[in-house]
Write a protein that holds these residues in place. Structure first.
Motif, short mmCIF file in Angstrom:
data_model
loop_
_atom_site.label_atom_id
_atom_site.label_comp_id
_atom_site.label_asym_id
_atom_site.label_seq_id
_atom_site.Cartn_x
_atom_site.Cartn_y
_atom_site.Cartn_z
N PHE A 275 -1.13 -7.17 -4.33
CA PHE A 275 -1.67 -6.99 -3.00
C PHE A 275 -1.84 -5.66 -2.15
O PHE A 275 -0.80 -5.02 -2.51
N ASN A 276 -2.76 -5.40 -1.52
CA ASN A 276 -2.63 -4.38 -0.76
C ASN A 276 -2.00 -4.40 0.46
O ASN A 276 -2.07 -5.58 1.30
N PHE A 277 -1.11 -3.64 0.87
CA PHE A 277 -0.12 -3.67 1.95
C PHE A 277 -0.23 -2.42 2.81
O PHE A 277 -0.15 -1.18 2.36
N ALA A 278 -0.90 -2.69 4.10
CA ALA A 278 -1.20 -1.48 4.99
C ALA A 278 0.31 -0.89 5.51
O ALA A 278 1.12 -1.75 5.71
N THR A 279 0.19 0.47 5.61
CA THR A 279 1.30 1.13 6.00
C THR A 279 1.00 2.11 7.14
O THR A 279 -0.42 2.39 7.28
N ALA A 280 1.72 2.78 8.12
CA ALA A 280 1.36 3.71 8.82
C ALA A 280 1.59 5.36 8.29
O ALA A 280 1.80 6.03 8.95
N GLY A 281 1.67 5.31 7.06
CA GLY A 281 1.79 6.45 6.50
C GLY A 281 3.14 6.37 5.47
O GLY A 281 3.81 5.66 5.58
N THR A 282 3.00 7.45 4.62
CA THR A 282 4.09 7.56 3.76
C THR A 282 5.51 7.80 4.61
O THR A 282 5.54 8.78 5.50
N GLY A 283 6.49 6.97 4.05
CA GLY A 283 7.69 7.06 4.78
C GLY A 283 7.97 6.36 6.17
O GLY A 283 9.01 6.17 6.84
N SER A 284 6.74 5.62 6.36
CA SER A 284 6.85 4.58 7.79
C SER A 284 7.65 3.33 7.44
O SER A 284 7.82 3.02 6.31
N THR A 285 7.99 2.76 8.47
CA THR A 285 8.86 1.48 8.21
C THR A 285 7.83 0.59 7.55
O THR A 285 8.55 -0.03 6.48
N PRO A 286 6.60 0.06 7.80
CA PRO A 286 5.86 -0.58 6.68
C PRO A 286 6.08 -0.27 5.40
O PRO A 286 6.04 -1.13 4.52
N HIS A 287 5.80 1.06 5.18
CA HIS A 287 5.95 1.74 3.74
C HIS A 287 7.31 1.16 2.95
O HIS A 287 7.61 0.67 2.04
N PHE A 288 8.50 1.33 3.75
CA PHE A 288 9.75 0.91 3.33
C PHE A 288 10.11 -0.55 3.32
O PHE A 288 10.36 -1.11 2.33
N VAL A 289 9.21 -1.17 3.90
CA VAL A 289 9.33 -2.71 3.75
C VAL A 289 8.58 -3.18 2.43
O VAL A 289 9.20 -3.78 1.82
N ALA A 290 7.22 -2.74 2.33
CA ALA A 290 6.67 -2.88 0.88
C ALA A 290 7.50 -2.33 -0.11
O ALA A 290 7.69 -3.36 -1.17
N GLU A 291 8.14 -1.29 -0.07
CA GLU A 291 8.92 -0.88 -1.41
C GLU A 291 10.12 -1.56 -1.51
O GLU A 291 10.77 -1.70 -2.77
N MET A 292 10.90 -1.83 -0.20
CA MET A 292 12.14 -2.68 -0.68
C MET A 292 11.60 -4.18 -1.24
O MET A 292 12.41 -4.61 -2.12
N LEU A 293 10.41 -4.72 -0.87
CA LEU A 293 10.32 -6.03 -1.66
C LEU A 293 9.73 -5.75 -3.19
O LEU A 293 10.12 -6.47 -3.76
N ASN A 294 9.32 -4.55 -3.40
CA ASN A 294 8.82 -4.30 -4.69
C ASN A 294 10.16 -4.07 -5.50
O ASN A 294 10.27 -4.57 -6.71
N VAL A 295 10.96 -3.26 -4.96
CA VAL A 295 12.17 -2.63 -5.72
C VAL A 295 13.36 -3.86 -6.15
O VAL A 295 13.75 -3.82 -6.89
N LYS A 296 13.59 -4.51 -4.69
CA LYS A 296 14.48 -5.53 -4.70
C LYS A 296 14.06 -6.77 -5.32
O LYS A 296 15.07 -7.68 -5.72
N TYR A 297 12.80 -7.13 -4.96
CA TYR A 297 12.09 -8.34 -5.26
C TYR A 297 11.30 -8.89 -6.08
O TYR A 297 10.85 -9.74 -6.32
N GLY A 298 10.86 -7.78 -6.89
CA GLY A 298 9.73 -7.81 -7.66
C GLY A 298 8.33 -7.98 -7.31
O GLY A 298 7.47 -8.43 -8.01
#
Length: 325
Positions: free
Chosen positions: A154-177
């Motif tokens: 899926f494409n996941f919108a963020t407010a730019g590199t390092g924004s809170t939504p960016h961290f949410v996406a990467e936490m889900l990627n890294v921690k939960y596959g």
């Protein structure tokens, strides 16, 4: 003529005592003129609203006007740099956000060092809400994550590199596959529009922005809030932790940082004023109705929080390779 070691130690102790007295006297006289709160983002967002609530309440406690100035740019670095290079006299403060911790871990170049800014006090936070279009078939975060693992993800919108939504996406990627591709937009409002227009499958946005599209016009379907507690204004929405995502804990928070060299006594005095402001019943009611949770606390509390966040977010930055290339 030689100087004895005892004499040197005595002189050093005396100078330290005089410095402490001077610092205390400066704090006693502070503030004697208007104070500036520098918001490193545009007006209208959670950071700005928290700044204005803190300024209004702390101004009453301190007996001096507090002027809020918006200095957006560079993911928060423009305003932060202004404060980092200001005189440490207690009259210029930064309304800080997560970028004050993560920017130096992500950006190639920074105009100041992390140690140039000192944590003072937490103001409050806007819990993040993971949302999808109202027509999406997912009923909870687990459904969304499992569906993202199929095909190209899926494409996941963020407010730019390092924004809170960016961290949410990467936490889900890294921690939960999960298989979420962060798509950077210029602001939270743009990423919200992208979800509403079906250009991306989802995003994570501050409660103050997400709740109107959930509770008023019904255009968003909420899947989870990513803070440790449920949102006061929307208690029926469960947290990601409750849904089994124990490591997904992040919010859009706002605090106060001071230029290095600011008197500890002055920082403690401002921290106490903000803490008192965040406990005023009218302020609490106003902020919670917007989806914002007032926090306050002491300088020690905020130092502990920022230290823990620096380590926790740093691990995600490295694992997801979020650094600028």
């Amino acid at each position: 003529m030689s100087i004895s070691r005892r004499s040197v130690m005595h002189t050093t102790a005396l100078l330290a005592a005089l410095a402490a007295i001077g610092s205390a006297q400066a704090a006693d006289n502070w503030p004697s003129r208007p104070i500036r709160f520098i918001v490193p983002f545009s007006a209208g967002g959670a950071n700005d609203l928290l700044a204005r609530s803190a300024a209004e309440g702390a101004s009453r406690v301190l007996g001096q006007p507090i002027v809020v100035e918006n200095r957006p740019g560079g993911g928060g670095t423009v305003g932060a740099d202004l404060v980092a290079k200001s005189q440490p006299d207690g009259y210029t403060w930064l309304i800080s956000a997560a970028g004050v911790i993560s920017n130096s871990q992500i950006k190639k170049r920074m105009p100041f060092k992390d140690t140039d800014l000192l944590p003072v006090v937490m103001i409050g936070l806007a819990p993040s809400v993971i949302v999808v279009p109202k027509t999406a078939p997912y009923q909870n975060l687990r459904d969304f994550v499992e569906a993202s693992k199929q095909g190209e993800g899926f494409n996941f919108a963020t407010a730019g590199t390092g924004s809170t939504p960016h961290f949410v996406a990467e936490m889900l990627n890294v921690k939960y596959g999960a298989k979420l591709q962060p798509v950077p937009y210029k602001s939270g409002s743009e990423s919200t529009t992208a979800v509403l227009g079906g250009q991306v499958e989802g995003t994570s946005e501050a409660s103050i922005i997400a709740l109107p599209h959930i509770l008023k016009d019904g255009k968003f379907k909420p899947l989870a809030t990513t803070w440790t507690q449920r949102i006061s204004a929307y208690p029926s929405l469960s947290t990601a932790v409750e849904q089994g995502f124990a490591d997904l804990q992040i919010a859009h928070w706002a605090g106060l940082h001071a230029p290095k060299g600011t008197s500890p006594a002055t920082m403690d005095k401002l921290a106490a004023a903000v803490d008192k402001a965040m406990r005023e019943p009218a302020t609490v009611e106003k902020l919670k109705a917007l989806g914002i949770e007032p926090v306050g606390g002491t300088r020690a509390d905020f130092i502990k929080f920022t230290d823990a966040e620096r380590q926790r977010l740093g691990e995600i930055v490295k694992a997801a390779k979020m650094q600028e290339q």
